[in-house]
Each structure stands twice: as C-alpha cells, then as structure tokens.
Design an enzyme around this catalytic site. Sequence first.
Site, PDB file in Angstrom:
ATOM      1  N   HIS A  56       0.984  -1.307   0.068  1.00 58.69           N
ATOM      2  CA  HIS A  56       0.121  -0.433  -0.006  1.00 58.69           C
ATOM      3  C   HIS A  56       0.448   1.240  -0.172  1.00 58.69           C
ATOM      4  CE1 HIS A  56       1.083   0.835   4.573  1.00 58.69           C
ATOM      5  NE2 HIS A  56       0.610  -0.817   4.232  1.00 58.69           N
TER       6      HIS A  56
HETATM    7  P1  TYD Z   1      -2.298  -3.417   7.326  1.00 54.83           P
HETATM    8  O1  TYD Z   1      -2.010  -2.099   6.850  1.00 54.83           O
HETATM    9  O2  TYD Z   1      -3.516  -4.750   6.539  1.00 54.83           O
HETATM   10  O3  TYD Z   1      -1.031  -4.163   7.746  1.00 54.83           O
HETATM   11  P2  TYD Z   1       0.572  -3.738   6.967  1.00 54.83           P
HETATM   12  O4  TYD Z   1       0.267  -3.036   5.582  1.00 54.83           O
HETATM   13  O5  TYD Z   1       1.805  -2.879   7.948  1.00 54.83           O
HETATM   14  O6  TYD Z   1       1.292  -5.066   6.582  1.00 54.83           O
HETATM   15  O7  TYD Z   1      -2.692  -3.418   8.570  1.00 54.83           O
HETATM   16  C1  TYD Z   1      -3.354  -4.528   9.472  1.00 54.83           C
HETATM   17  C2  TYD Z   1      -4.399  -3.917  10.320  1.00 54.83           C
HETATM   18  O8  TYD Z   1      -4.068  -3.293  11.449  1.00 54.83           O
HETATM   19  C3  TYD Z   1      -5.749  -2.887   9.078  1.00 54.83           C
HETATM   20  O9  TYD Z   1      -7.026  -3.497  10.073  1.00 54.83           O
HETATM   21  C4  TYD Z   1      -5.699  -1.618   9.820  1.00 54.83           C
HETATM   22  C5  TYD Z   1      -4.790  -1.916  11.478  1.00 54.83           C
HETATM   23  N1  TYD Z   1      -3.964  -1.350  11.961  1.00 54.83           N
HETATM   24  C6  TYD Z   1      -4.891  -0.426  13.255  1.00 54.83           C
HETATM   25  O10 TYD Z   1      -5.344  -1.014  13.830  1.00 54.83           O
HETATM   26  N2  TYD Z   1      -3.338   0.558  13.854  1.00 54.83           N
HETATM   27  C7  TYD Z   1      -2.337   0.863  13.101  1.00 54.83           C
HETATM   28  O11 TYD Z   1      -1.416   1.338  13.925  1.00 54.83           O
HETATM   29  C8  TYD Z   1      -1.837  -0.003  11.842  1.00 54.83           C
HETATM   30  C9  TYD Z   1      -0.390   0.093  11.347  1.00 54.83           C
HETATM   31  C10 TYD Z   1      -2.925  -1.145  11.824  1.00 54.83           C
END
Ligand code: TYD
Length: 142
Positions: A56
Amino acid sequence: MQKLLSMKTPFIIERDAIIDYRGNLCFWENASYLPFEIARTYWIYDVPSGQFRGSHALKEQEEVIIALSGSFTVELENENFNDKFTLNRSNIGLYIPSMTWRSLHNFSTNSICLVLSSKSFSEDDYIRSYNEFKKLISIENI
Ligand code: TYD
C-alpha cells in the site's frame, strides 16, 4: 523547495550504537534524528515464511522502518524512485516519504519490523490499490 524534493526520496538513517560489554544500546528520538515528529509506533512480527506485508501507499504519513531483529526486504516505488532495500541492523532506519508504494517480504524467522510513523492511524490515509496509486502519481506529475 530543494528540501521538499529531497524528502520525496527514501533514504537510510544510521544511528550510532552505544557499544558496551553489558550489551549494545541504540535509540531513536525526534530532535535531529528523524525528518518528522513520531506520532505512533507499531511493529510486525511472527510473519510466516513467504508472506508479504504492506502493499500500500500512504497519502500523508511518513515512516521510518527498522529491522529491530532479523532481516526483511522493503521494495519502494514513487514518482521518482523505484528500488529495494534489505534491512538487517537495528541501528539502521529506512525513511519512506508519503505517496510511496511499499511492499515488505523475505522476513527471516523471528524478525521484528518496527515502524515509526508521523501520524495517528487512519484508514483514510491508505491507498491499497496499486492501480489507484499509479493513477494518482501520474496526475501529480502533470
Ligand atoms: P495493514 O495495513 O494491512 O498492515 P501492513 O500494511 O503493515 O502489513 O494493517 C493490518 C490491520 O491493522 C488493518 O486492519 C489496519 C490495522 N492497523 C491499526 O489498527 N493500527 C495501526 O497503527 C496499523 C499500522 C494497522
């Protein structure tokens, strides 16, 4: 203007470790060590072999990614940058500007990915479609 342009490029920040026979110590703090004030930290761990994280871009947030333990690869793409980094030392941070597509993979067993972020969590800041990201950066370049 020069500063704004350079901040669009990812770069490595190296911190000096405090070497001690009792064990080494390293720290990150706002002041002069980071290009933004830390609003949030999060970490990714227990990543199963072969899994990808990230995939992303963030519209406004800037981040610094650190391999607190183990190693992993970070692939980055924005309008003027396309490269990858292997992070494997806890005193090295990788600065990621806003509007940069990132993908993390090749996590070693027991690796820990620490992220320092410039903003509180907001799903609205995420671009999770690569096609949408490509469209947005091509519009920004016009
Ligand atoms: P995601 O963005 O898919 O993780 P990454 O890109 O770091 O691999 O995030 C996974 C889930 O966690 C998504 O539902 C959003 C949640 N999240 C939070 O609630 N708070 C945060 O600070 C972060 C980074 C993610």
